[in-house]
Design an enzyme around this catalytic site. Structure first.
Site, short mmCIF file in Angstrom:
data_model
loop_
_atom_site.label_atom_id
_atom_site.label_comp_id
_atom_site.label_asym_id
_atom_site.label_seq_id
_atom_site.Cartn_x
_atom_site.Cartn_y
_atom_site.Cartn_z
N GLU A 126 -35.96 1.63 -5.40
CA GLU A 126 -36.43 1.83 -6.62
C GLU A 126 -37.03 3.30 -7.07
O GLU A 126 -36.74 3.86 -7.93
CB GLU A 126 -37.72 0.88 -6.95
CG GLU A 126 -37.24 -0.52 -7.35
CD GLU A 126 -37.31 -1.38 -5.79
OE1 GLU A 126 -37.21 -2.70 -6.06
OE2 GLU A 126 -37.36 -0.52 -4.83
N PHE A 177 -47.85 -13.84 -6.21
CA PHE A 177 -46.82 -13.47 -5.25
C PHE A 177 -46.04 -12.34 -6.13
O PHE A 177 -45.74 -12.44 -7.29
CB PHE A 177 -45.53 -14.51 -5.03
CG PHE A 177 -44.46 -13.80 -4.42
CD1 PHE A 177 -44.71 -13.37 -3.08
CD2 PHE A 177 -43.27 -13.74 -4.77
CE1 PHE A 177 -43.57 -13.00 -2.20
CE2 PHE A 177 -42.22 -13.39 -4.09
CZ PHE A 177 -42.30 -12.94 -2.67
N GLN A 178 -46.03 -11.13 -5.33
CA GLN A 178 -45.31 -9.92 -6.20
C GLN A 178 -46.11 -9.53 -7.31
O GLN A 178 -45.69 -8.98 -8.37
CB GLN A 178 -44.13 -10.09 -6.20
CG GLN A 178 -43.16 -9.96 -4.91
CD GLN A 178 -41.87 -9.76 -5.14
OE1 GLN A 178 -41.14 -10.12 -6.21
NE2 GLN A 178 -41.16 -9.58 -3.93
N LYS A 203 -42.74 -12.10 -17.07
CA LYS A 203 -41.58 -12.67 -16.98
C LYS A 203 -41.41 -13.80 -18.24
O LYS A 203 -40.02 -13.85 -18.79
CB LYS A 203 -41.01 -13.31 -15.72
CG LYS A 203 -39.80 -14.04 -15.78
CD LYS A 203 -39.65 -14.65 -14.14
CE LYS A 203 -38.17 -15.48 -14.07
NZ LYS A 203 -37.98 -15.54 -12.82
N MET A 217 -40.24 24.59 5.81
CA MET A 217 -41.51 25.40 4.96
C MET A 217 -42.53 25.11 5.78
O MET A 217 -43.52 25.99 5.75
CB MET A 217 -41.57 24.85 3.62
CG MET A 217 -42.50 25.49 2.77
SD MET A 217 -41.95 27.23 2.52
CE MET A 217 -40.85 27.05 1.08
#
Length: 556
Positions: free
Chosen positions: A51, A113-114, A163, A469
């Protein structure tokens, strides 16, 4: 007509002219992905490997095209994986709309959940964010999200959608995009004060930031500096905002700016800052910056005035409009002696890189060859580190939106996702991502996205087996105590690329540079170039932290 929430999302994206979205499916966005299947002939979806890659791809799409980038992720870890990409866009004022799914409304706040409070998490790094609680508000919220992302100082907006909202039905009517908020011009008396400063100056210095690119002000800037007869320096975010082939261009100013720009700021009698927020990497020591001359700042965001440095005159508004207005008021100037000084400094202090090893490859040679072979027309994306500075120093950017890089946040792992977005937005152009081997290890999974979609990005990895760097700072300031910066990895980059289905090439010596670059550019397929360079190559010039920008280190 009645549509599901997921279908309304698709229709709203089409209203805004969206043709491509980047994302990754999951449980909370199943309805959205079902609608994407239905709309696949009108909206292209690029599934990235992660993602975060989707967020960076949406960002790169926006930076390179001027359109709004869109990314989609599911709830919980899908949403949190977007956060670094959203913060990257926020720091550089890039218009991105991130759409996340969440658990159904009855499960919100129950540690389901999630489930995660993504609006709470992203509040500090978005211009605005929403959670949709009523399907009747869905279309208006999405329209506002695009309006806010593009109005004034641009930036990312997040819309979190439970959802069950995407499954419900609601009446939908197509609407044109909302008008963007007008900024207007500064008061006439301030413009008159600015004109007085410009007329009085004999050695003006024009410094430009990313706001020049975002406001499409490049042509206005060019006309303004021609009439003012002034030299120009650009920030990292403004590479290409001014034609670097112009004799007026002095290179960057700041921590890794040119000696020419440093001498010019010592000797100028007016400093004009356009669309820049005076980052600490530019100021270095704010108390010593342009302390001998007045500073005129042009910016769209009043919060940037007197934040990092005190300025003498502030002009709030759109850079393009203000520059056009000032140029129309200004009489043509003649500062030939000043321009001759700048030309002499450029000749005396060119950027020059020498490899510590015999026949060793230097990034300067590679990038200057790439510039010649592409006619200065490629879109160059970068990761973050030494290679990022070399890409800014040694490729000649002629037009805006050519240089795609994470400036404010400095996000390692940004470039490959951003290059994917830039290539999708610009299918007729060559896109090259300049990476270091440290950054490449953070996003090499996105090679699978290149291969699966046959996106012809060239991934050019400057492989020096160190975190260059950070190691450079350890060399200068930590007595060569190289703590965790010698990577000494065993990764075979060409073999890894081939495993993903990407063509691989290697540059080991000077004679390899041109033939390898020609082969990569000619193929029209994704290519990885493993370019092996010496670990002791440094980014120079360099201003140590806390020192004056006027005195860069030229050798080390």
């Amino acid at each position: 007509m009645k549509l599901t929430g997921a279908q309304i999302i698709m229709e709203c994206l089409l209203e805004q002219g969206v043709d491509t979205v980047f994302g990754y499916p999951g449980g909370a966005v199943l309805n959205i992905y079902d609608a994407l299947y239905e709309y696949q002939d009108r909206i292209r979806h690029i599934r990235t490997a992660h993602e975060q890659g989707a967020a960076h791809a949406a960002d790169g799409y926006a930076r390179s095209s001027g359109k709004t980038g869109v990314c989609i992720a599911t709830s919980g870890p899908g949403a949190t994986n977007l956060v670094t990409g959203i913060a990257t866009a926020y720091m550089d004022s890039i218009p991105v709309v991130a759409i996340t799914g969440n658990v159904t409304r009855d499960l919100l706040g129950l540690d389901s959940f999630q489930e995660v409070d993504i609006t709470g998490i992203t509040m500090p790094v978005t211009k605005h964010n929403y959670i949709v609680k009523d399907i009747r508000d869905l279309a208006s919220i999405l329209r506002e999200a695009f309006q806010i992302a593009n109005s004034g100082r641009k930036g990312p907006v997040l819309v979190d959608i439970p959802k069950d909202i995407t499954a419900q039905t609601c009446a939908y009517e197509k609407q044109p995009p909302l008008p963007l908020a007008e900024c207007g011009l500064p008061p006439q008396e301030r413009l008159a004060q600015a004109l007085e400063l410009l007329n009085r100056a004999e050695r003006p210095f024009v410094y430009c930031g990313g706001g020049v690119v975002l406001s499409e002000a490049s042509e206005a800037l060019s006309a303004f500096v021609e009439k003012l007869d002034a030299p120009v320096s650009c920030s990292l975010m403004c590479q290409g905002g001014f034609d670097q082939a112009s004799p007026r261009y002095m290179g960057m100013l700041g921590m890794h700016g040119t000696k020419t720009a440093a001498l010019a700021i010592q000797n100028c009698d007016l400093f004009i800052a356009v669309g820049t927020r005076f980052s600490d990497r530019v100021l270095c020591n704010a108390g010593l910056f342009a302390r001998h001359c007045p500073i005129l700042q042009i910016d769209i965001d009043s919060a940037e005035f007197n934040k990092n440095i005190e300025v003498d005159l502030r002009l709030r508004g759109d850079a393009k409009e203000i520059l056009n207005t000032l140029q129309g008021m200004l009489e043509t100037k003649d500062h030939r002696a000043w321009m001759a000084d700048v030309a002499s400094w450029k000749q005396a202090y060119p950027l020059r890189q020498v490899s510590p090893s015999q026949d060793g490859v230097t990034p300067q040679e590679v990038l200057e060859t790439l510039n010649r072979l592409t006619g200065s027309q490629a879109i160059i994306a970068t990761e973050v580190g030494q290679h990022q500075m070399w890409a800014a120093q040694f490729y000649t950017y002629r037009t805006p939106r050519q240089f795609i890089s994470s400036g404010g946040l400095g996000t390692m792992g940004f470039g490959l996702g951003a290059a994917i977005g830039a290539q999708v937005a610009n299918p007729g152009k060559r896109v090259v991502n300049i990476a270091g081997d440290g950054s490449f290890h953070m996003n090499c999974n996105e090679l699978s996205t290149l291969a699966a979609n046959q996106i012809p990005v060239i991934e050019l990895v400057f492989n020096n087996t160190v975190l260059g760097m950070v190691r450079q700072w350890q060399k200068l300031f930590y007595e060569n105590r190289f703590s965790q910066t010698d990577l000494d990895h065993t990764t075979d980059f060409p073999l890894l690329a081939k495993a993903f289905g990407v063509k691989a090439l290697v540059i080991e010596k000077k004679a390899d540079i041109e033939p390898v670059l020609r082969e990569a550019l000619a193929g029209g397929v994704p290519v990885l170039i493993d370019c092996r360079i010496d670990r002791d190559l440094n980014v120079l010039p360099m201003v140590p932290a806390g020192e004056s920008v006027e005195n860069p280190i030229l050798e080390m």
